[in-house]
Scaffold this active site. Sequence first.
Site, short mmCIF file in Angstrom:
data_model
loop_
_atom_site.label_atom_id
_atom_site.label_comp_id
_atom_site.label_asym_id
_atom_site.label_seq_id
_atom_site.Cartn_x
_atom_site.Cartn_y
_atom_site.Cartn_z
N ARG A 216 48.51 41.50 34.96
CA ARG A 216 49.76 41.68 34.23
C ARG A 216 50.47 42.91 34.78
O ARG A 216 49.82 43.90 35.15
CB ARG A 216 49.52 41.86 32.72
CG ARG A 216 49.27 40.56 31.96
CD ARG A 216 50.51 39.66 31.94
NE ARG A 216 50.31 38.44 31.15
CZ ARG A 216 50.01 37.25 31.66
NH1 ARG A 216 49.83 37.09 32.95
NH2 ARG A 216 49.89 36.20 30.85
N HIS B 21 54.82 35.22 39.92
CA HIS B 21 53.91 34.83 38.83
C HIS B 21 53.42 33.39 39.03
O HIS B 21 53.57 32.52 38.16
CB HIS B 21 54.59 34.98 37.46
CG HIS B 21 53.60 35.08 36.34
ND1 HIS B 21 53.78 35.88 35.24
CD2 HIS B 21 52.40 34.47 36.14
CE1 HIS B 21 52.74 35.76 34.41
NE2 HIS B 21 51.89 34.91 34.95
P1 NDP Z 1 39.31 37.55 29.59
O1 NDP Z 1 39.74 37.97 28.23
O2 NDP Z 1 38.32 36.46 29.75
O3 NDP Z 1 38.71 38.82 30.38
C1 NDP Z 1 39.28 40.08 30.30
C2 NDP Z 1 38.37 41.04 31.05
O4 NDP Z 1 39.00 42.33 31.02
C3 NDP Z 1 37.00 41.18 30.39
O5 NDP Z 1 36.00 41.33 31.37
C4 NDP Z 1 37.14 42.48 29.60
O6 NDP Z 1 35.95 43.19 29.41
C5 NDP Z 1 38.05 43.26 30.50
N1 NDP Z 1 38.73 44.32 29.74
C6 NDP Z 1 39.59 44.18 28.72
N2 NDP Z 1 39.98 45.39 28.27
C7 NDP Z 1 39.34 46.29 29.03
C8 NDP Z 1 39.31 47.71 29.05
N3 NDP Z 1 40.02 48.44 28.18
N4 NDP Z 1 38.54 48.33 29.96
C9 NDP Z 1 37.80 47.59 30.84
N5 NDP Z 1 37.78 46.25 30.87
C10 NDP Z 1 38.55 45.61 29.97
O7 NDP Z 1 40.65 37.22 30.39
P2 NDP Z 1 40.84 36.21 31.63
O8 NDP Z 1 39.86 36.57 32.67
O9 NDP Z 1 40.90 34.81 31.17
O10 NDP Z 1 42.34 36.60 32.08
C11 NDP Z 1 42.64 37.92 32.52
C12 NDP Z 1 44.16 38.07 32.60
O11 NDP Z 1 44.67 37.34 33.70
C13 NDP Z 1 44.92 37.49 31.41
O12 NDP Z 1 44.90 38.37 30.31
C14 NDP Z 1 46.30 37.35 31.99
O13 NDP Z 1 47.02 38.55 31.77
C15 NDP Z 1 46.08 37.17 33.50
N6 NDP Z 1 46.50 35.86 33.99
C16 NDP Z 1 47.41 35.81 35.02
C17 NDP Z 1 47.83 34.60 35.54
C18 NDP Z 1 48.79 34.55 36.69
O14 NDP Z 1 49.21 33.47 37.09
N7 NDP Z 1 49.15 35.66 37.27
C19 NDP Z 1 47.32 33.33 35.01
C20 NDP Z 1 46.36 33.50 33.93
C21 NDP Z 1 45.97 34.72 33.45
P3 NDP Z 1 34.73 42.58 28.55
O15 NDP Z 1 34.20 41.42 29.39
O16 NDP Z 1 33.77 43.70 28.47
O17 NDP Z 1 35.30 42.13 27.25
#
Ligand code: NDP
Length: 310
Positions: free
Chosen positions: A225, A273
Amino acid sequence: MPVNVLFSARPAQWPIYKPLLTKGLTEAGVDFHLATEFEPDQVDYIVYAPSGGLLDFTPYTRLKAVLSLWAGVEKIAGNATLTVPLARMVDHGLTQGMTEWVVGHVLRHHLGMDRHITVQDGVWTPAPPPLATGRQVCVLGLGALGEAAARALAALKFDVTGWSRTAKDIPGITCLHGPDGLRTALSRAEIVVLLLPDTPATVSILNADTLALLPKGACIINPGRGPLIDDDALLAALNAGQVGHATLDVFRVEPLPADHPYWAHPNVTVTPHIASETRPETAAQVICENIRRGEEGEPFLHLVDRSLGY
Ligand code: NDP
């Protein structure tokens, strides 16, 4: 009594999703009505994308859950009018698409492809790239998308470090977490992939201080993002050579304004995007499974922790 399922997303998606949801709910044995309009107090589930424009959930007094078509839920996670469970999209097709996009862009930088694609100047300067085993790649975020991308890179034998909020143990990947883990991960990252959600805790996670931790000339790849990056700090780091290249798919303002310095910067690649998107065939199955679970009293899949924002 049939459950009423409201489809609230871009109108163009309705003809695509209607037959898929109808088939999926029928196969799941759910008695349902599916439509783009209901009296709000008659709605049981909302299949949701922010592009549908629905912002006030107050009138939906019978609502059991909101089922997001998007993986990123930053536009709805903080909505105070939403008081029922919110499930985000974890879709096999979306994950596969993201893995392919990330691997492609990592390989571009690893192999130095631009040198031979954009410069054909008649000068013979062999500079073979190292093997992937000698290339340190860091994936920030080890969720549905980050873990899949990290595993694919590790399968190609990249030296992969992953970073997440909580501790993980993923074979073939050095897993770090917490603030110290971030510093360690960035200090060894020649290529950084951002797959974190946009939450209050992740805004500007790449800033002047954290960019300075990177080895000089590192590449940034952001399909996560836009707000994850402090844009001014990244531009300064690019101009100073601290960051060698940034491939950016997401931005604080989308579409990226035509006069934004990223467009003209020689060391920035802008993509609109498109890293990956929800694939209706597989996503509809996830939505239908969650409605079935809701009706049979089973826990929903992929629930968002509203206090964390993801
Ligand atoms: P998930 O919710 O499955 O994973 C998020 C990851 O980020 C987890 O490993 C989580 O840690 C980690 N995380 C969250 N907050 C923190 C923090 N404060 N410090 C460290 N690590 C953190 O999300 P997805 O993998 O499904 O998707 C990730 C992002 O990809 C989406 O939120 C979206 O913004 C983006 N996206 C972009 C697309 C595009 O076309 N460009 C398409 C689809 C998604 P933990 O495992 O410990 O909870």
